[in-house]
Design a protein around this motif. Sequence first.
Motif, mmCIF file in Angstrom:
data_model
loop_
_atom_site.group_PDB
_atom_site.id
_atom_site.type_symbol
_atom_site.label_atom_id
_atom_site.label_comp_id
_atom_site.label_asym_id
_atom_site.label_seq_id
_atom_site.Cartn_x
_atom_site.Cartn_y
_atom_site.Cartn_z
ATOM 1 N N LYS A 147 -13.932 2.084 7.453
ATOM 2 C CA LYS A 147 -13.345 3.319 6.664
ATOM 3 C C LYS A 147 -14.244 3.654 5.449
ATOM 4 O O LYS A 147 -13.931 4.792 4.799
ATOM 5 C CB LYS A 147 -11.923 2.785 6.107
ATOM 6 C CG LYS A 147 -11.953 1.944 5.004
ATOM 7 C CD LYS A 147 -10.961 1.662 4.743
ATOM 8 C CE LYS A 147 -10.557 0.356 3.453
ATOM 9 N NZ LYS A 147 -11.097 1.092 2.210
ATOM 10 N N GLU A 175 -10.311 7.798 -3.629
ATOM 11 C CA GLU A 175 -9.021 8.276 -2.862
ATOM 12 C C GLU A 175 -9.282 9.808 -2.631
ATOM 13 O O GLU A 175 -8.839 10.099 -1.572
ATOM 14 C CB GLU A 175 -7.977 7.955 -3.747
ATOM 15 C CG GLU A 175 -6.504 8.271 -2.609
ATOM 16 C CD GLU A 175 -5.337 7.872 -3.422
ATOM 17 O OE1 GLU A 175 -4.324 8.727 -3.494
ATOM 18 O OE2 GLU A 175 -5.324 6.623 -3.577
ATOM 19 N N ASP A 216 -12.700 -2.492 7.292
ATOM 20 C CA ASP A 216 -12.648 -2.114 5.828
ATOM 21 C C ASP A 216 -14.164 -1.452 5.926
ATOM 22 O O ASP A 216 -14.137 -0.718 4.911
ATOM 23 C CB ASP A 216 -12.499 -3.344 4.863
ATOM 24 C CG ASP A 216 -11.202 -3.889 5.120
ATOM 25 O OD1 ASP A 216 -9.978 -3.091 5.434
ATOM 26 O OD2 ASP A 216 -10.891 -4.941 4.607
ATOM 27 N N ARG A 219 -9.777 7.992 6.810
ATOM 28 C CA ARG A 219 -11.422 7.351 6.674
ATOM 29 C C ARG A 219 -11.551 6.515 7.951
ATOM 30 O O ARG A 219 -12.765 6.339 8.476
ATOM 31 C CB ARG A 219 -11.366 6.838 5.341
ATOM 32 C CG ARG A 219 -11.636 7.632 4.500
ATOM 33 C CD ARG A 219 -11.233 7.158 2.903
ATOM 34 N NE ARG A 219 -12.093 6.325 2.604
ATOM 35 C CZ ARG A 219 -12.200 5.428 1.393
ATOM 36 N NH1 ARG A 219 -11.237 5.562 0.573
ATOM 37 N NH2 ARG A 219 -13.154 4.696 1.039
ATOM 38 N N GLU A 222 -3.367 -3.202 9.920
ATOM 39 C CA GLU A 222 -4.444 -2.388 10.232
ATOM 40 C C GLU A 222 -4.266 -1.887 11.796
ATOM 41 O O GLU A 222 -4.996 -0.898 12.114
ATOM 42 C CB GLU A 222 -5.542 -3.376 10.565
ATOM 43 C CG GLU A 222 -5.999 -3.906 9.121
ATOM 44 C CD GLU A 222 -5.459 -5.059 8.479
ATOM 45 O OE1 GLU A 222 -5.828 -5.590 7.475
ATOM 46 O OE2 GLU A 222 -4.451 -5.417 9.166
ATOM 47 N N LYS A 282 -8.650 -7.097 2.336
ATOM 48 C CA LYS A 282 -7.975 -5.872 2.303
ATOM 49 C C LYS A 282 -7.905 -5.429 0.592
ATOM 50 O O LYS A 282 -8.049 -4.500 0.244
ATOM 51 C CB LYS A 282 -6.588 -5.938 2.930
ATOM 52 C CG LYS A 282 -5.693 -4.926 2.677
ATOM 53 C CD LYS A 282 -4.367 -4.910 3.328
ATOM 54 C CE LYS A 282 -4.284 -5.481 4.695
ATOM 55 N NZ LYS A 282 -5.138 -4.444 5.557
ATOM 56 N N ASP A 335 -10.452 1.990 -2.598
ATOM 57 C CA ASP A 335 -9.602 3.146 -2.378
ATOM 58 C C ASP A 335 -9.219 3.770 -3.436
ATOM 59 O O ASP A 335 -9.301 5.074 -3.471
ATOM 60 C CB ASP A 335 -8.397 2.874 -1.432
ATOM 61 C CG ASP A 335 -8.659 2.397 0.114
ATOM 62 O OD1 ASP A 335 -9.804 2.839 0.383
ATOM 63 O OD2 ASP A 335 -8.010 1.588 0.718
ATOM 64 N N THR A 346 -4.912 7.740 3.241
ATOM 65 C CA THR A 346 -6.320 7.897 2.894
ATOM 66 C C THR A 346 -7.050 6.681 3.768
ATOM 67 O O THR A 346 -8.276 7.181 4.332
ATOM 68 C CB THR A 346 -6.457 7.444 1.423
ATOM 69 O OG1 THR A 346 -5.890 8.540 0.681
ATOM 70 C CG2 THR A 346 -7.991 7.634 1.279
ATOM 71 N N TYR A 347 -6.525 5.629 3.892
ATOM 72 C CA TYR A 347 -6.960 4.689 4.599
ATOM 73 C C TYR A 347 -7.312 5.019 6.070
ATOM 74 O O TYR A 347 -8.159 5.004 6.797
ATOM 75 C CB TYR A 347 -6.273 3.416 4.593
ATOM 76 C CG TYR A 347 -6.719 2.038 5.148
ATOM 77 C CD1 TYR A 347 -6.926 1.930 6.434
ATOM 78 C CD2 TYR A 347 -7.141 0.963 4.280
ATOM 79 C CE1 TYR A 347 -7.588 0.775 6.883
ATOM 80 C CE2 TYR A 347 -7.855 -0.084 4.893
ATOM 81 C CZ TYR A 347 -7.976 -0.563 6.088
ATOM 82 O OH TYR A 347 -8.202 -1.624 6.888
ATOM 83 N N SER A 348 -6.192 5.353 6.813
ATOM 84 C CA SER A 348 -6.246 5.857 8.061
ATOM 85 C C SER A 348 -7.297 6.999 8.523
ATOM 86 O O SER A 348 -7.901 7.249 9.570
ATOM 87 C CB SER A 348 -4.923 6.094 8.664
ATOM 88 O OG SER A 348 -4.202 7.321 8.195
ATOM 89 N N ASP A 407 -8.949 -2.153 -1.066
ATOM 90 C CA ASP A 407 -7.819 -1.232 -1.777
ATOM 91 C C ASP A 407 -8.366 -0.930 -3.249
ATOM 92 O O ASP A 407 -8.083 0.196 -3.655
ATOM 93 C CB ASP A 407 -6.532 -2.011 -1.714
ATOM 94 C CG ASP A 407 -5.870 -2.176 -0.362
ATOM 95 O OD1 ASP A 407 -6.531 -1.513 0.559
ATOM 96 O OD2 ASP A 407 -5.022 -3.200 -0.170
ATOM 97 N N MET A 459 0.791 -1.282 -0.096
ATOM 98 C CA MET A 459 0.065 0.116 -0.078
ATOM 99 C C MET A 459 1.035 1.194 -0.036
ATOM 100 O O MET A 459 1.786 1.268 0.745
ATOM 101 C CB MET A 459 -0.870 -0.171 1.157
ATOM 102 C CG MET A 459 -1.793 1.089 1.346
ATOM 103 S SD MET A 459 -2.879 1.241 2.927
ATOM 104 C CE MET A 459 -3.785 -0.349 2.742
#
Length: 690
Positions: free
Chosen positions: A230, A253, A227, A109, A134, A242, A249, A105-107, A246, A98
């Motif tokens: 987010k 994004e 998942d 959200r 995670e 994941k 994402d 972006t993941y974190s 992704d 990643m």
Amino acid sequence: MEPVVNGKYAVEYDEVDHIYRNVMATGGLLKKPMPPHYDVKGGSMAHLFEFMADKYEDKDAVGWRDVIKIHKVEKKAANAGDKPKTWITYELTDYNWMSYRMAKTYSDRVGLGIKNLGVNKGDFVMIFASTCPEWFLAAHGCFSQSITIVTAYDSMDDKSIQFILDQSQPKAIFADSTTLPVVAKLMQKGNTGIKAIIYTGQDWEVSDNIKKLEGVEGRDFKLIHIDELKRNKGADAPGKGKAEADEEDTEVEGEASTIETVYPEADDVACIMYTSGSTGTPKGAQLTHGNLMSAIGSASAMEGDLLNKDEDVIISYLPLAHVLEFVISHFVVSMGCRLGFARARTLMDDAVAPTAGSGRTKGLGDLKALRPTLMAGVPTIWERIRKGMLAEVNKLSFPFRTLFFAALNTKWAIVQATGSENFVTNMIDKAVFAKARELVGGRLRLTLTGGAGISDETHRFLSMVMCYVISGYGLTEVCGVAAVTMPRMGHRLRTVGPPAPGLELKLVNVPDTEYTGDNGSGEIWFRGPAVMKGYFKLEEETKKVMTGDGWFKTGDIGTVNPDGTISIKDRVKNLVKLSHGEYVALEKCEAVYRDAKEIKSICIVADSGCPVLLAVVEPSHSGATDKEILEVLKNQAKASGLSKSETVMGVIVDDEDWTTNGFMTSSSKVKRREIRKAHDKQITEMWKKF
């Protein structure tokens, strides 16, 4: 800032109170990561992650392997009548990656999703999970909303977790397949005030425990996969995995730019990091954003020039709930290097099954799959790696074994004489040590040992056979980075380098001993921006270790060497005066005895005024007798140059698994009190013989 001035790495700038500072901190202690490696706009972990994403954007940041399938094989027991043993192997994917921007972006959200669950600025989220991407991303999701994380080791028992829940009162818990059984059990007992259980893992890993949580009577908490969280869904929802997440994402994004970050202040508590409880119930060290930023800044000031963002990758497998792994992982990834997550049980090939259709007869462990260049570990890990390498060497014919050890001794003599490696040592590496290095991936160039003292023999062996071993010293209360060695110092034993530039060090006299500040030794105290705020809800415990003017009493005895580096002797409480008047440092002796291949774990038992040292030992093989192990320890003491007072004279063999019977903490330290309690009668009777 130059790390050495006039041959000194630290100087005594207050000769009356014996206070020392790193030469890079004589003008002031370091408060956060600084140029040339950083240009962070604020003083929090949220600001640091934002800097990382902006600077490194599409570069790979976080890597992991998914479990495809778990294989269980039943093997016959070695002894007739014993139950057969179940051997578990894991079929794993290759590493997935990643980017920095996607991780941010993941974190972000996840942080918004947690906020939408009703968890607000200043609230607590407990992270109770094994080391994984995670864990890292959930922590930064919390930081992005000024939410404090409460960390617990994934190996902690029900009682410890319940204590942490009662004391910290988190609004949500993040768990994984390893820890969900404990969470399900405790939630069935009626823990209130928790708004959500956030979890990670594939459906086949977590479904049984999710059903238990769904069936909790009067359930008023939500269950949601990270998942789905987010995606900012507020209802119970299963995860998609994941890879699928992704893909989404990449499509959305742009939404990250609309999420408002609630930036913490430097003095806000980022983390309540619970210790593993070697002396009783866990204590929560309150680490502020400023504390963590100072520690990362110190690491970068001392070691930053060694890293190559285009080549270096670190393997993360130690508990992120341990301050060493938490800070080192953040330091390395903040420098633009890749962070590859692994499982302790799948580091080596023997626990990994070949993937279907690969044509292999054996799977690749995480070390060989990732081929890291950087690795951190604790002494028990390094001792096992050394013993594993020696086991392979001992399979060789006599001439090759002789060549191996001759090469090891020759290389050590060269680096001690010249102060560095050269063409000759490089040739020795390629000709003799290349195969041994393949056991740890074949590319390691820097490792860090911390958490406890490492023996001279293990340090020497690994630094010659494997790569340069950085020795570190730190405690949770000072964010783990109190001192580290540097390759420019050469291969040196029995030193942990100078104090970090984010801390100043004071030597305080130890009563009735030769350890005094005037002698350049004593109990080590630290003060500075990396020192914790105090223990959570434990004012009296805090007062025991913190002075009114900000000094933290480590309880460790150390010596400051002429060049400003520190050598750690032992814990004050583990310094025992025997009946004949000689002091013995228990942890130092234990590190030496653990080098023997027959010893898996050891706890030396001694009281002030007792005649001799005794030891409780977990042997590395079943069926070992007290007499056999005592002979091993005496031979090891003689070979290592221990004195008569440091030689164990009586042994109690306990061949239970110490990692599961309560004799070891989650950070692999022995619980002396528990071991002593379990064998007190035998110990008392044995002392009567001397």
